[in-house]
Design a protein around this motif. Structure first.
Motif, mmCIF file in Angstrom:
data_model
loop_
_atom_site.group_PDB
_atom_site.id
_atom_site.type_symbol
_atom_site.label_atom_id
_atom_site.label_comp_id
_atom_site.label_asym_id
_atom_site.label_seq_id
_atom_site.Cartn_x
_atom_site.Cartn_y
_atom_site.Cartn_z
ATOM 1 N N PRO A 155 -16.973 -24.690 -78.274
ATOM 2 C CA PRO A 155 -17.243 -23.257 -78.082
ATOM 3 C C PRO A 155 -16.286 -22.347 -78.848
ATOM 4 N N GLU A 156 -14.996 -22.681 -78.870
ATOM 5 C CA GLU A 156 -14.039 -21.809 -79.558
ATOM 6 C C GLU A 156 -14.311 -21.769 -81.059
ATOM 7 N N ALA A 157 -14.783 -22.885 -81.619
ATOM 8 C CA ALA A 157 -15.093 -22.905 -83.060
ATOM 9 C C ALA A 157 -16.292 -22.008 -83.337
ATOM 10 N N ASP A 158 -17.297 -22.081 -82.469
ATOM 11 C CA ASP A 158 -18.480 -21.229 -82.651
ATOM 12 C C ASP A 158 -18.094 -19.751 -82.534
ATOM 13 N N LEU A 159 -17.175 -19.474 -81.624
ATOM 14 C CA LEU A 159 -16.703 -18.096 -81.462
ATOM 15 C C LEU A 159 -15.995 -17.619 -82.730
ATOM 16 N N VAL A 160 -15.124 -18.463 -83.290
ATOM 17 C CA VAL A 160 -14.409 -18.080 -84.519
ATOM 18 C C VAL A 160 -15.401 -17.827 -85.650
ATOM 19 N N VAL A 161 -16.367 -18.734 -85.816
ATOM 20 C CA VAL A 161 -17.316 -18.593 -86.932
ATOM 21 C C VAL A 161 -18.085 -17.278 -86.790
ATOM 22 N N GLY A 162 -18.616 -17.020 -85.610
ATOM 23 C CA GLY A 162 -19.398 -15.795 -85.397
ATOM 24 C C GLY A 162 -18.558 -14.547 -85.622
ATOM 25 N N THR A 163 -17.344 -14.566 -85.094
ATOM 26 C CA THR A 163 -16.478 -13.389 -85.201
ATOM 27 C C THR A 163 -16.046 -13.168 -86.648
ATOM 28 N N ALA A 164 -15.677 -14.246 -87.321
ATOM 29 C CA ALA A 164 -15.214 -14.127 -88.714
ATOM 30 C C ALA A 164 -16.332 -13.571 -89.598
ATOM 31 N N LEU A 165 -17.548 -14.067 -89.411
ATOM 32 C CA LEU A 165 -18.670 -13.588 -90.236
ATOM 33 C C LEU A 165 -18.914 -12.106 -89.972
#
Ligand code: GLA
Length: 383
Positions: free
Chosen positions: A307-317
């Motif tokens: 979940p934290e990786a998905d959060l980083v990817v979404g936020t970074a984009l």
């Protein structure tokens, strides 16, 4: 920070005879493809494991790590066999075992180890440790091994001694990468090529975001993904999933889980080829969507994201990254984001805020630059 020679002297009261450093890696793209005979595109980073050593006549391997100062290990080389050593010491002990198994004259050694690579973060700290120990031990033994041979020894140590059934990507990256380049490795043939990768040269940055979540790869998920891939290859009647080049083959798999695993591998190999073509054409800035699609495939089809990786990817984009993806085996560790240099601070701030909102522990950020593979610190007898 004391030098590796200084740390060795502190541990053993003498000067070392050999010392090597080996880097961690960030895998730009090509995840969970190596053990399927596929394509990978990692680059080495500036963070390294360093090992200094001296031979000793009594057949004992003594190990001291700056990261585990209260855990000195001494083991007779005769007693080395898979399962005999556990914890961090299994990696260097495994290398000594693999060297002996390959027929090299392994004498006793005192080794001192130091590292600035975070462990369990998906940056291949185990491979860096194995490769630094392999190069240093080969030097001490006067064994003339090539870099691919050292990578293979380190890989054998991890598979057959430590018991982690990894592919050859990380050890190859640690031994073969060149500064300013990623390493295209064809894991079916073993052929490799250096592909120019200079984000800074065009105002870009690869930002590595450590989610702080830690994986335990010997815990089983990695091995079960690998077993699923082997099972799928078997059902499709091919020696490895590399032979599957079209999604049409998925029709031959009744099991929807296996079909998803195969779809990831097939599409990921194609994404590596597309990324290499863009890099060779000097079009790194256009690679972003391929990175993001790789993440989506790892999340939805290979199911190794967290979940934290998905959060980083979404936020970074959302904050202006050109593309982002988890890197490494998954289940914890780091995400990489390709960002315009002048957006990097804003992306980092957005990710930090995105973690703070639900009360997650703060992520950390690493600056990485494509660096060279293993190199001698004080002495080199091998190429
Ligand atoms: C780990 C393994 C590699 C590779 C990656 C996933 O890093 O050590 O061999 O399989 O996971 O791409």
């Amino acid at each position: 920070m004391a030098t590796i020679s200084g740390w060795f002297s502190q541990c053993y009261g003498r000067h070392p005879d050999a010392a090597w450093r080996a880097p961690g890696r960030v895998n730009l793209i090509g995840e969970h493809t190596d053990y399927n005979g596929g394509l990978v595109l990692p680059f080495a980073i500036g963070q390294t494991v360093r090992v200094a050593g001296a031979a000793r006549p009594d057949g004992v391997l003594e190990l001291a790590s700056r990261q585990a100062p209260n855990d000195r290990v001494a083991i007779s080389l005769d007693a080395l066999e898979p399962g005999a050593v556990t914890g961090w010491a299994a990696y260097p002990a495994g290398v000594a075992w693999a060297l002996a198994e390959a027929g090299h004259q392994v004498q006793g050694a005192s080794l001192a180890i130091d590292s600035d690579l975070p462990q369990g973060a998906g940056l291949a700290s185990s491979a860096a440790l194995e490769c630094a120990v392999a190069a240093c031990s080969a030097d001490l033994a006067g064994a003339r091994l090539t870099r691919p041979e050292l990578a293979a020894l380190a890989w054998r140590a991890e598979n057959d001694f430590v018991g982690m059934p990894c592919g050859i990507m990380d050890q190859s990256a640690a031994m073969l990468c060149q500064a300013g380049h990623a390493l295209l490795l064809d894991c079916r043939t073993g052929e490799s090529a250096d592909v120019p990768l200079d984000p800074a040269g065009i105002g870009l940055q690869v930002l590595v975001i450590d989610t702080g979540v830690r994986h335990q790869l010997t815990g089983g998920e990695y091995a079960s993904r690998r077993a699923e891939c082997e099972q799928a290859a078997d059902r499709l009647g091919v020696p490895s999933l590399r032979e599957v080049t079209s999604e049409a083959a998925l029709a031959g798999l009744a099991d929807p889980v296996l079909a998803r695993r195969v779809r990831h591998v097939v599409t990921e190999n194609a994404r590596v080829e597309d990324t290499v073509a863009l890099l060779r054409a000097g079009r790194l800035a256009e690679c972003g969507p391929l990175l993001t699609r790789s993440h989506e495939s790892l999340r939805d089809d290979f199911e190794v994201s967290w979940p934290e990786a998905d959060l980083v990817v979404g936020t970074a984009l959302a904050a202006g990254a050109l593309g982002a993806r988890m890197t490494g085996a998954g289940f914890g560790g780091c995400v990489l984001a390709l960002v315009p240099k002048d957006h990097a601070a804003a992306v980092a701030d957005a990710v930090s805020a995105g973690f703070a909102r639900p009360g997650l522990a703060a992520p950390s950020f690493l600056e990485v630059t494509p660096a060279r593979g293993a190199s001698p610190v004080i002495k080199a007898r091998i190429r």
